[in-house]
Design an enzyme around this catalytic site. Structure first.
Site, PDB file in Angstrom:
ATOM      1  N   HIS A 321     -16.751  17.111  26.092  1.00  0.00           N
ATOM      2  CA  HIS A 321     -17.385  18.254  25.426  1.00  0.00           C
ATOM      3  C   HIS A 321     -16.509  19.510  25.485  1.00  0.00           C
ATOM      4  CE1 HIS A 321     -18.830  18.966  29.653  1.00  0.00           C
ATOM      5  NE2 HIS A 321     -18.611  20.229  29.313  1.00  0.00           N
ATOM      6  N   ASP A 354     -18.341  10.944  28.441  1.00  0.00           N
ATOM      7  CA  ASP A 354     -18.030  12.382  28.418  1.00  0.00           C
ATOM      8  C   ASP A 354     -16.678  12.652  29.066  1.00  0.00           C
ATOM      9  OD1 ASP A 354     -18.358  15.071  27.838  1.00  0.00           O
ATOM     10  OD2 ASP A 354     -19.478  15.511  29.654  1.00  0.00           O
ATOM     11  N   SER A 437     -16.220  22.726  33.792  1.00  0.00           N
ATOM     12  CA  SER A 437     -16.266  21.359  33.236  1.00  0.00           C
ATOM     13  C   SER A 437     -14.867  20.778  33.115  1.00  0.00           C
ATOM     14  CB  SER A 437     -16.917  21.382  31.852  1.00  0.00           C
ATOM     15  OG  SER A 437     -18.256  21.809  31.958  1.00  0.00           O
TER      16      SER A 437
END
Length: 598
Positions: A321, A354, A437
């Site tokens: 993402h 992911d 992230s």
């Protein structure tokens, strides 16, 4: 009054009043005074003797040039002498006028009394030291009753000659005293508070006497002298004020600064004492050179994330993402901890896990991070998270592993489920925020044991650290990381093939089932069979409607947890499933198949 002027200098008219004037003692000091003998009571004058022809029958008194009293014989028609006595008056030297006992020129003067007569009144004696001039012709000489004093040194009178023959003021004699001089009272200054000045010492200042005046301007009051005591008090007050201000300033400075000297606090030497490798500082120093910050633009949006170096070829692992919006390599920029920046190209990505891999070229001195084993992690182990929360690169936080095998899902913004990732995650309380992230989660040996991917927001569901950052308040101590064992396998597949494979059992699950466990659906997608013919589940004997409750002995409560447990394995791994069918519990064993990821 004579001709409208007062005759205040004339002889007293009454004998008793004149007789009371004491006779002053003769003065021999030559100070210019004129002592006069006291007048005697008049006696009966003798028979008048015939006057010589051409002579006046009156004795001339002191006469002047004016119409009232003249100093020279024959100067005025109304000159009158004293009655019943001869008057001898001597004027100061140079005046040229003397009072003599002689016959006047006036027709009404009294006859002179013969010298040596017993009834004659004593004559006025001139006490000045100069000799008298001889009597003018035709005027008989009168013998003085008092012998003339011995000649003395010539002395000047106290006052200048008066052409009007005004007798000296203040001098005793047969003249009436001058009227008092009337002067207006001096103005009284307003009362001023303060010390009373001392009374001035010494005689009053002399002023010129004016016998004709009725008053004059008041003398100015003497200048007020300032009291030395008042000046001393004022000076003492000013001194006290100045010293008080200075003392207060010094006291304030001392209180604030601790003294008048410069404060120097003790401090240790700036030597690098080193840090233990397993400390947070040691871990950060070892790992920071291998951590990068990614800036991505594309699709009308931009984002920031973190990654870490996998090898010396420039491969970097991060979350899907983070780079999902990039359309080309020009949209991805990588910044190292040293500040060096490089462009990166997308090697491969997988939505279900992911994860994504990018690569930089032309960068030397790359330092790959060592990978650990997430299966050996225990709850309570210390961990360190490194990332760029809110674009603050090289941020280091620490915590512990608070849970393991925590099934989470992230994504789902597209609405069709194609972007949902299923992770059997490591849970940590190390602060993780949007921007962390893709960053590494390190153990005490500075080895990567997880990839930071999602956080739990207060009042919300699990989400990733970047995509949900706008709606999340930040870390609340619930962070989730993809285990490195899973990440290593996916990264190798992405680097080698550009795609990742997913393990599958070959069934379609009823995601609307609300009971405990994961139920196999009656129909599959688009009306197909819910159990894939020839697939792992069909070979193991699973049927539609079966409820799977355990995977390798671990309880599952819904379909998402079952997917997470399956994806935590590799294709070809054997699994033991526990299920319920018609109220009976059954155990089935199967070998995981594979499907191509997206």
């Amino acid at each position: 009054m004579n001709n409208g002027k007062p005759n205040w200098w004339s002889r007293p008219s009454s004998t008793p009043e004149a007789a009371r004037i004491p006779t002053p003692p003769p003065s021999g000091d030559g100070d210019g005074d004129f002592p006069l003998p006291a007048p005697q009571p008049p006696t009966t004058p003798p028979a008048r003797a015939p006057e010589p022809a051409g002579a006046d029958s009156r004795a001339a008194g002191p006469t002047g040039t004016g119409p009232q009293a003249t100093g020279h014989a024959g100067a005025g028609p109304q000159a009158a002498g004293p009655t019943g006595a001869d008057l001898q008056a001597a004027e100061p030297a140079g005046a040229g006028a003397r009072a003599v006992e002689a016959a006047g020129t006036g027709p009404q003067g009294p006859e002179p009394v013969a010298a040596g007569s017993p009834d004659a009144a004593p004559s006025v004696v001139l006490t000045k030291g100069e000799p008298r001039d001889p009597a003018p012709e035709g005027v008989p000489h009168v013998q003085d009753h008092v012998p003339a004093p011995a000649p003395q040194a010539q002395a000047q009178p106290l006052h200048a000659p008066d052409e009007y023959r005004t007798p000296p003021y203040g001098e005793p004699g047969p003249w009436a005293p001058a009227p008092p001089v009337q002067r207006p009272p001096a103005p009284v200054p307003p009362h001023q508070p303060g010390p009373v000045p001392p009374h001035p010492q010494g005689p009053a200042p002399w002023v010129q006497y004016d016998p004709w005046g009725v008053g004059g301007p008041a003398l100015p009051p003497p200048p007020a002298k300032r009291s030395r005591k008042g000046l001393a008090v004022a000076g003492a007050l000013v001194f006290a004020l100045i010293t008080g201000v200075i003392g207060g300033g010094i006291g304030a400075y001392v209180e604030r600064n601790g003294g008048l000297t410069t404060v120097e606090l003790p401090q240790s030497d700036a030597k690098d004492t080193g840090r233990a490798p397993e400390s947070v500082a040691g871990i950060a120093a070892s790992a920071l050179p291998g951590v990068v910050t990614l800036h991505v633009r594309g699709g009308g949006s931009s984002g920031t994330g973190t990654g870490f170096v996998l090898d010396t070829k420039g491969h970097i692992l991060t979350n899907n993402h983070v780079v999902d919006g990039a359309r080309s390599s020009a949209d991805i920029s990588v910044t190292f901890s040293s500040g060096e920046t490089a462009r990166a190209k997308l090697v491969g990505k997988d939505t279900g896990y992911d994860l994504a891999v990018v690569q930089v070229t032309g960068v030397s001195g790359l330092k790959p991070l060592p990978l650990g084993n997430s299966d050996g992690v225990r709850v309570g182990d210390p961990v360190v998270a490194i990332g760029a929360p809110f674009d603050l690169s090289n941020t280091v936080t620490s915590g512990i592993i608070s849970a393991k095998e925590r099934p989470i899902t992230a994504g789902g913004e597209k609405g069709d489920g194609s972007d949902i990732s299923y992770v059997d995650a490591l849970q940590t309380d190390a602060p993780i925020n949007p921007g962390n992230s893709g960053g590494p989660l390190l153990d005490s040996k500075a080895r990567v044991i997880g990839i930071n991917s999602a956080i739990r927001a207060a009042g919300g569901s699990g989400g990733d650290g970047e995509g949900d950052g706008a709606s999340q308040p930040g870390s609340i101590g619930l962070g989730f990381a993809i285990p490195i064992n899973q990440g290593k396998r996916v990264a190798e597949e992405l680097i080698n093939t550009g795609k990742a494979t997913h393990p599958v059992i070959g069934v379609s699950l009823d995601m609307q089932y609300s009971g405990d466990g994961a139920r196999v659906g009656q129909k599959g997608k688009d009306g197909t069979a819910s159990v894939t013919p020839g697939g792992p589940a069909a070979k193991a004997g699973l049927r539609p409607g079966d409820v799977i409750t355990k995977v390798d002995g671990q309880r599952v409560h819904n379909g998402e947890e079952l997917i997470v447990k399956i994806r935590a394995h590799r294709p070809g791994d054997r699994l033991e499933l526990t299920l319920e069918r018609d109220g009976k519990e059954l155990t089935k064993t199967l070998t995981l198949g594979s499907s191509q990821g997206t």
